[in-house]
Scaffold this motif. Structure first.
Motif, PDB file in Angstrom:
ATOM      1  N   GLY A  67       6.967  -6.396  13.981  1.00 38.37           N
ATOM      2  CA  GLY A  67       6.178  -5.569  12.606  1.00 38.37           C
ATOM      3  C   GLY A  67       5.189  -6.486  12.497  1.00 38.37           C
ATOM      4  O   GLY A  67       4.654  -6.186  11.077  1.00 38.37           O
ATOM      5  N   ARG A  68       4.818  -6.978  13.291  1.00 41.29           N
ATOM      6  CA  ARG A  68       2.792  -7.259  13.326  1.00 41.29           C
ATOM      7  C   ARG A  68       1.945  -6.714  13.468  1.00 41.29           C
ATOM      8  O   ARG A  68       0.868  -7.600  14.311  1.00 41.29           O
ATOM      9  N   THR A  69       2.286  -5.548  14.637  1.00 45.81           N
ATOM     10  CA  THR A  69       1.549  -5.133  15.722  1.00 45.81           C
ATOM     11  C   THR A  69       0.526  -4.079  15.187  1.00 45.81           C
ATOM     12  O   THR A  69       0.658  -3.071  15.990  1.00 45.81           O
ATOM     13  N   GLY A  70       0.729  -3.566  13.740  1.00 50.06           N
ATOM     14  CA  GLY A  70       0.852  -2.029  13.945  1.00 50.06           C
ATOM     15  C   GLY A  70       2.209  -1.258  13.649  1.00 50.06           C
ATOM     16  O   GLY A  70       2.807  -1.013  14.560  1.00 50.06           O
ATOM     17  N   ALA A  71       1.741   0.103  13.310  1.00 49.06           N
ATOM     18  CA  ALA A  71       2.478   1.214  13.385  1.00 49.06           C
ATOM     19  C   ALA A  71       2.755   1.883  14.148  1.00 49.06           C
ATOM     20  O   ALA A  71       1.743   1.809  15.076  1.00 49.06           O
ATOM     21  N   VAL A  72       3.933   2.602  14.247  1.00 46.51           N
ATOM     22  CA  VAL A  72       4.464   2.821  15.972  1.00 46.51           C
ATOM     23  C   VAL A  72       4.955   4.600  15.141  1.00 46.51           C
ATOM     24  O   VAL A  72       5.544   4.377  14.989  1.00 46.51           O
ATOM     25  N   ASP A  73       4.449   5.430  15.793  1.00 47.43           N
ATOM     26  CA  ASP A  73       5.178   7.058  15.312  1.00 47.43           C
ATOM     27  C   ASP A  73       5.637   7.615  16.301  1.00 47.43           C
ATOM     28  O   ASP A  73       5.420   7.920  17.439  1.00 47.43           O
ATOM     29  N   PRO A  74       7.570   7.553  16.257  1.00 44.33           N
ATOM     30  CA  PRO A  74       8.190   8.180  16.763  1.00 44.33           C
ATOM     31  C   PRO A  74       7.660  10.016  17.037  1.00 44.33           C
ATOM     32  O   PRO A  74       6.809  10.707  15.717  1.00 44.33           O
ATOM     33  N   PRO A  75       8.613  10.494  18.009  1.00 44.35           N
ATOM     34  CA  PRO A  75       8.291  11.764  18.366  1.00 44.35           C
ATOM     35  C   PRO A  75       8.309  13.243  16.703  1.00 44.35           C
ATOM     36  O   PRO A  75       9.627  12.505  15.778  1.00 44.35           O
ATOM     37  N   GLY A  76       7.637  13.835  16.546  1.00 47.33           N
ATOM     38  CA  GLY A  76       8.193  14.207  15.189  1.00 47.33           C
ATOM     39  C   GLY A  76       7.703  14.063  14.516  1.00 47.33           C
ATOM     40  O   GLY A  76       7.244  14.481  13.120  1.00 47.33           O
ATOM     41  N   THR A  77       6.553  12.816  14.126  1.00 53.11           N
ATOM     42  CA  THR A  77       5.323  12.194  13.285  1.00 53.11           C
ATOM     43  C   THR A  77       4.337  11.804  13.366  1.00 53.11           C
ATOM     44  O   THR A  77       4.133  11.852  14.755  1.00 53.11           O
ATOM     45  N   THR A  78       3.724  11.431  12.135  1.00 57.94           N
ATOM     46  CA  THR A  78       2.255  11.371  12.333  1.00 57.94           C
ATOM     47  C   THR A  78       2.041  10.322  11.524  1.00 57.94           C
ATOM     48  O   THR A  78       2.864   9.710  10.702  1.00 57.94           O
ATOM     49  N   TRP A  79       0.764   9.967  10.959  1.00 60.30           N
ATOM     50  CA  TRP A  79       0.122   8.529   9.713  1.00 60.30           C
ATOM     51  C   TRP A  79       0.714   9.298   8.918  1.00 60.30           C
ATOM     52  O   TRP A  79       0.671   8.261   8.313  1.00 60.30           O
ATOM     53  N   ARG A  80       0.566  10.817   8.626  1.00 59.31           N
ATOM     54  CA  ARG A  80       1.110  11.016   7.649  1.00 59.31           C
ATOM     55  C   ARG A  80       2.831  10.750   7.178  1.00 59.31           C
ATOM     56  O   ARG A  80       2.808  10.734   5.820  1.00 59.31           O
ATOM     57  N   ASP A  81       3.373  10.767   8.002  1.00 57.67           N
ATOM     58  CA  ASP A  81       4.861  10.491   7.484  1.00 57.67           C
ATOM     59  C   ASP A  81       5.475   8.872   7.273  1.00 57.67           C
ATOM     60  O   ASP A  81       6.159   8.437   6.546  1.00 57.67           O
ATOM     61  N   ARG A  82       4.564   8.611   7.159  1.00 53.41           N
ATOM     62  CA  ARG A  82       3.902   6.800   7.369  1.00 53.41           C
ATOM     63  C   ARG A  82       4.157   6.603   5.617  1.00 53.41           C
ATOM     64  O   ARG A  82       3.687   7.642   4.450  1.00 53.41           O
ATOM     65  N   PRO A  83       5.006   5.141   5.449  1.00 56.32           N
ATOM     66  CA  PRO A  83       4.515   4.889   2.986  1.00 56.32           C
ATOM     67  C   PRO A  83       3.197   5.187   2.977  1.00 56.32           C
ATOM     68  O   PRO A  83       2.358   4.970   3.035  1.00 56.32           O
ATOM     69  N   ALA A  84       3.115   5.583   1.953  1.00 58.45           N
ATOM     70  CA  ALA A  84       1.884   6.736   1.504  1.00 58.45           C
ATOM     71  C   ALA A  84       0.551   5.343   0.852  1.00 58.45           C
ATOM     72  O   ALA A  84       1.407   4.120  -0.348  1.00 58.45           O
TER      73      ALA A  84
END
Length: 389
Positions: free
Chosen positions: A323-340
């Protein structure tokens, strides 16, 4: 004059502190460790390792921001001969060129990948299954995830193109990332930022806006917010020094499975003593896999790209980054869906797993700028009785 508190003195925290101070705010940075830098710290001693392979991508917004402030410092150029020593493992053998099917996905006229389909499914339709898997595995150098093909096609395509672009976007500050962090810290101090090291924050300071620039897990504990989660990678890190031998590869990218081994002294001889080479590798591992599984795969790549390396080792270190290598976006999501970034009540997040665009450290940078912009954009009188951890 605004007063902003920054929790965390890594790349995101220092970016936030400098940006706020340049805008005229009074800033205090709290760092739990005795040195600044977070994951961008460089080890002391003869082997100047970062926590996993690090590079600055020149195509990102943070490159221009750092350069304008003369914070990048001297770069370690990669000699053309070394670039030619990039090797690819494909079908179990070491190769000099990628499969033609993979190149279809790198063409400028390649269609834009969709957000709501996984990369393997979409890329198979463009280049066939073998080319799609090779491309997914190559993209792991900028993903650190054990199954890039299962992620959003748009997310993976952006990182694949950035990682494979020629001339390369990846650049290496001479001496490791510590030089960049030192220059950022000096600029912060010159702007009047108050930096407190060995200062662990267990409750959110009341009154002033607060930028929480820690890992997402640490931010969740500090804010007592269980919703602060997002998928990330899990990676076995292998660092070793070997005695120099002519013909060693510059880097080995695994197209049969996600993995990357790189000889960092190819571009920066200051990272190891004379006559030795510093090699760092990252092998993404699945949740059910152990560190030993990742290390075994790293050793397979070393066998191919660094013949006789076992008899040449002078130093070695292994670790796992979870959990220390950045976010990954599953299908159907973009960076906008991550914690605000805006958590309400004058609290803002900055880091590599929050809602900001970019690749690798660009996410931390963009989220830090957004956090400061929001913090300075309105008057905040935080409620001193707000429930905290």
């Amino acid at each position: 004059m605004h007063h902003i508190t920054v929790v965390g003195g890594g790349f995101a925290g220092l970016t936030a502190a400098i940006t706020a101070a340049e805008a005229g705010a009074k800033v205090t940075v709290h760092e739990a460790h005795h040195t600044l830098g977070g994951r961008a710290r460089t080890a002391d001693g003869p082997y100047r390792t970062n926590e996993g392979p690090h590079a600055l991508y020149s195509g990102g917004p943070h490159w221009a921001w750092l350069k304008q402030r003369d914070l990048i410092g001297p770069l370690a150029p990669l000699p053309p001969l070394e670039v030619a020593r990039l090797r690819l493992r494909h079908r179990g053998a070491l190769r000099r060129t990628p499969p033609l099917a993979l190149l279809k996905l790198l063409r400028r006229d390649a269609s834009r990948a969709p957000v709501d389909v996984d990369f393997l499914t979409w890329a198979t339709g463009v280049a066939g299954e073998e080319g799609a898997r090779a491309a997914a595995h190559y993209s792991a150098v900028a993903l650190f995830h054990h199954d890039p093909g299962s992620l959003s096609a748009a997310f993976v395509q952006e990182r694949l193109r950035r990682a494979a672009r020629l001339p390369p976007e990846a650049h290496y500050p001479r001496g490791g990332w510590e030089g960049v962090i030192d220059r950022m810290a000096a600029r912060a101090w010159n702007l009047g930022v108050r930096v407190e090291t060995l200062s662990r924050v267990d409750t959110v300071p009341a009154g002033a806006p607060v930028v929480v620039a820690t890992s997402l897990a640490a931010a969740g504990r500090l804010l007592s917010d269980d919703s602060l989660t997002w998928p990330s990678g899990r990676t076995a890190l292998v660092d070793l020094a070997v005695r120099t031998r002519r013909g060693d590869a510059f880097a080995v990218s695994d197209l049969d499975a996600p993995g990357w081994i790189e000889r960092f002294t190819a571009q920066d001889r200051t990272l190891a003593p004379a006559g030795e080479q510093l090699v760092q590798g990252q092998i993404p591992i699945a949740p059910e896999e152990s560190r030993a599984d990742g290390v075994a795969r790293a050793e397979e790549l070393l066998d191919l790209g660094f013949p006789g390396w076992r008899g040449r080792v002078t130093w070695r270190r292994e670790a796992v980054a979870s959990g220390r290598t950045g976010a990954v976006d599953p299908p159907g999501t973009t960076w906008r869906d991550r914690p605000a970034v805006d958590r309400g009540d004058g609290v803002y997040l900055a880091g590599d797993q929050v809602a900001a665009p970019g690749v690798l450290s660009e996410v931390s940078f963009n989220s830090a700028l957004t956090a400061v912009s929001l913090a300075l954009g309105r008057n905040h009188t935080r409620n001193p009785t707000r429930k905290t951890a």
